[in-house]
Design a protein around this motif. Sequence first.
Motif, PDB file in Angstrom:
ATOM      1  N   SER A  52       1.475 -14.300  -0.604  1.00  0.00           N
ATOM      2  CA  SER A  52       2.082 -12.976  -0.706  1.00  0.00           C
ATOM      3  C   SER A  52       2.943 -12.671   0.512  1.00  0.00           C
ATOM      4  O   SER A  52       2.791 -13.261   1.586  1.00  0.00           O
ATOM      5  CB  SER A  52       1.000 -11.898  -0.821  1.00  0.00           C
ATOM      6  OG  SER A  52       0.322 -11.994  -2.037  1.00  0.00           O
ATOM      7  N   GLU A 264      -5.574  -4.740   2.382  1.00  0.00           N
ATOM      8  CA  GLU A 264      -4.655  -5.854   2.132  1.00  0.00           C
ATOM      9  C   GLU A 264      -4.614  -6.851   3.278  1.00  0.00           C
ATOM     10  O   GLU A 264      -4.200  -7.983   3.084  1.00  0.00           O
ATOM     11  CB  GLU A 264      -3.241  -5.331   1.869  1.00  0.00           C
ATOM     12  CG  GLU A 264      -2.536  -4.764   3.089  1.00  0.00           C
ATOM     13  CD  GLU A 264      -1.124  -4.304   2.789  1.00  0.00           C
ATOM     14  OE1 GLU A 264      -0.189  -4.908   3.318  1.00  0.00           O
ATOM     15  OE2 GLU A 264      -0.968  -3.338   2.018  1.00  0.00           O
ATOM     16  N   GLN A 289      -7.555  -2.878  -1.519  1.00  0.00           N
ATOM     17  CA  GLN A 289      -6.320  -3.603  -1.822  1.00  0.00           C
ATOM     18  C   GLN A 289      -6.371  -5.084  -1.451  1.00  0.00           C
ATOM     19  O   GLN A 289      -5.336  -5.698  -1.205  1.00  0.00           O
ATOM     20  CB  GLN A 289      -5.163  -2.925  -1.078  1.00  0.00           C
ATOM     21  CG  GLN A 289      -4.964  -1.474  -1.488  1.00  0.00           C
ATOM     22  CD  GLN A 289      -3.946  -0.778  -0.617  1.00  0.00           C
ATOM     23  OE1 GLN A 289      -4.105  -0.671   0.588  1.00  0.00           O
ATOM     24  NE2 GLN A 289      -2.876  -0.303  -1.232  1.00  0.00           N
ATOM     25  N   ASP A 291      -6.097  -8.920  -1.389  1.00  0.00           N
ATOM     26  CA  ASP A 291      -5.096  -9.743  -2.073  1.00  0.00           C
ATOM     27  C   ASP A 291      -5.600 -11.178  -2.081  1.00  0.00           C
ATOM     28  O   ASP A 291      -5.717 -11.812  -1.036  1.00  0.00           O
ATOM     29  CB  ASP A 291      -3.766  -9.631  -1.317  1.00  0.00           C
ATOM     30  CG  ASP A 291      -2.635 -10.443  -1.934  1.00  0.00           C
ATOM     31  OD1 ASP A 291      -2.905 -11.325  -2.763  1.00  0.00           O
ATOM     32  OD2 ASP A 291      -1.479 -10.205  -1.555  1.00  0.00           O
ATOM     33  N   PRO A 320      -4.996  -4.626  -6.144  1.00  0.00           N
ATOM     34  CA  PRO A 320      -4.571  -5.589  -5.135  1.00  0.00           C
ATOM     35  C   PRO A 320      -3.148  -5.393  -4.625  1.00  0.00           C
ATOM     36  O   PRO A 320      -2.250  -4.972  -5.367  1.00  0.00           O
ATOM     37  CB  PRO A 320      -4.697  -6.939  -5.853  1.00  0.00           C
ATOM     38  CG  PRO A 320      -5.665  -6.695  -6.952  1.00  0.00           C
ATOM     39  CD  PRO A 320      -5.432  -5.281  -7.384  1.00  0.00           C
ATOM     40  N   HIS A 321      -2.967  -5.733  -3.378  1.00  0.00           N
ATOM     41  CA  HIS A 321      -1.656  -5.869  -2.748  1.00  0.00           C
ATOM     42  C   HIS A 321      -0.960  -7.116  -3.281  1.00  0.00           C
ATOM     43  O   HIS A 321      -1.586  -8.025  -3.804  1.00  0.00           O
ATOM     44  CB  HIS A 321      -1.859  -5.982  -1.232  1.00  0.00           C
ATOM     45  CG  HIS A 321      -0.703  -6.528  -0.466  1.00  0.00           C
ATOM     46  ND1 HIS A 321      -0.540  -7.884  -0.230  1.00  0.00           N
ATOM     47  CD2 HIS A 321       0.348  -5.920   0.132  1.00  0.00           C
ATOM     48  CE1 HIS A 321       0.555  -8.080   0.483  1.00  0.00           C
ATOM     49  NE2 HIS A 321       1.116  -6.913   0.714  1.00  0.00           N
ATOM     50  N   SER A 327      -2.450 -11.638  -9.253  1.00  0.00           N
ATOM     51  CA  SER A 327      -3.295 -10.440  -9.223  1.00  0.00           C
ATOM     52  C   SER A 327      -3.254  -9.700 -10.554  1.00  0.00           C
ATOM     53  O   SER A 327      -4.244  -9.088 -10.960  1.00  0.00           O
ATOM     54  CB  SER A 327      -2.859  -9.523  -8.085  1.00  0.00           C
ATOM     55  OG  SER A 327      -3.244 -10.045  -6.833  1.00  0.00           O
ATOM     56  N   GLU A 340      -0.245  -3.840  -7.626  1.00  0.00           N
ATOM     57  CA  GLU A 340       1.003  -3.437  -6.984  1.00  0.00           C
ATOM     58  C   GLU A 340       2.179  -4.121  -7.677  1.00  0.00           C
ATOM     59  O   GLU A 340       2.018  -5.137  -8.346  1.00  0.00           O
ATOM     60  CB  GLU A 340       0.971  -3.832  -5.504  1.00  0.00           C
ATOM     61  CG  GLU A 340       2.121  -3.291  -4.683  1.00  0.00           C
ATOM     62  CD  GLU A 340       1.917  -3.483  -3.190  1.00  0.00           C
ATOM     63  OE1 GLU A 340       2.469  -2.688  -2.414  1.00  0.00           O
ATOM     64  OE2 GLU A 340       1.203  -4.435  -2.799  1.00  0.00           O
TER      65      GLU A 340
END
Length: 388
Positions: A52, A264, A289, A291, A320-321, A327, A340
């Motif tokens: 990410s 995150e 959040q 990830d 989740p971020h 995700s 997100e």
Amino acid sequence: MKIVDIKEKAVPIKSDIKNAYIDFSKMTASVVAVVTDVIRNGKPVIGYGFNSNGRYAPSGLLRERFIPRLLDASPEDIVNDDHTNFDPHRIWDVLMTGEKPGGHGERSVAVGTIDMAIWDAVAKIEEKPLYQLLADRYRGGEVDEKVFVYAAGGYYSPEKDIDKLKKEMKGYLDLGYSVVKIKIGGASLEEDLHRIEAVLELVPSGKSLAVDANGRFDLETAVAYAKSLEPYDLFWYEEAGDPLDYQLQNELSKHYKHPMATGENLFSMQDARNLIRYGGMRSDRDILQFDCSLSYGLVEYMRILDMLKENGWSPRQCIPHGGHQMSLNIAAGLGLGGNESYPGVFQPFGGFADENPIENGYVGLPDSPGVGFEAKSDLIKLLHSVAK
């Protein structure tokens, strides 16, 4: 059944945007392709993964430790009991062989990147979308047919004045999003409040706007923002302080009654557990959040979900971020609260399948096997270039 090759490439994100802490002009991401000897539709199955945004490409860790470790593993150590598919949990154990507990650092990003590719391959071998595979294995086959998504944007950039910020947010609303998010903390409190009020002119209420400080504030500043934000009744107030400053988060919860979000930048089950134990997070309103792409992958994420259940948290409090399809599959297959989305930035990684539009804040999922990268044309083009 073997993994015959793993290829990695660092690719630039190339963006001039910034949040309260960093700019993204030199940000990179690792893309991996896990090539197997399993044939489906006349071609070898290849699983793809990437990390990410917000963490640089962990190329060194991947090439020096984790890729060689997996390629050197005995085939018997990475497949399931009946040798019909790879076992992500056993592969995770192989990847973490010789790794000490704690000090998670960037290795969690490297492992998470490979883990994404493994799950993509596993679902392709079973010829199922990943969300269906997860639902079948862990949720009695129940799938959320659509997932709540919000549009993350509102970054600072030299040319983005209030009018351009409003135009950006209106563009997300026109795409079908019902909740948008902007950055705070990269300007003065007065300027940030001006930006917030400008966006509130476009949405029905504060519950359609989230704000994100990216960990910028000390406690005094976090509380000052909390007092100013309180009347807006926002969707959430995100990551006010350093992600590992659980005392700050705990104290802030005493000054802000509306939802807060964080997590995150916590990259292990143990760090997530400390947030739940000591961070003052409230299971009836706050959002987590974590990830998977940054935190050792889905294998570790499921350990986080188990920990949350033990502590009285619903998976619906997890959004989740990352804004990626991995995700999204987890949210649909394991019953999270949403995901997100980055419709305007971090392309081609952000966003979802080309033929699944956002409708009233929700998105459907493609029926293609695996994570569904093949249903996003600009992304799969990049991923195929890594596999060559």
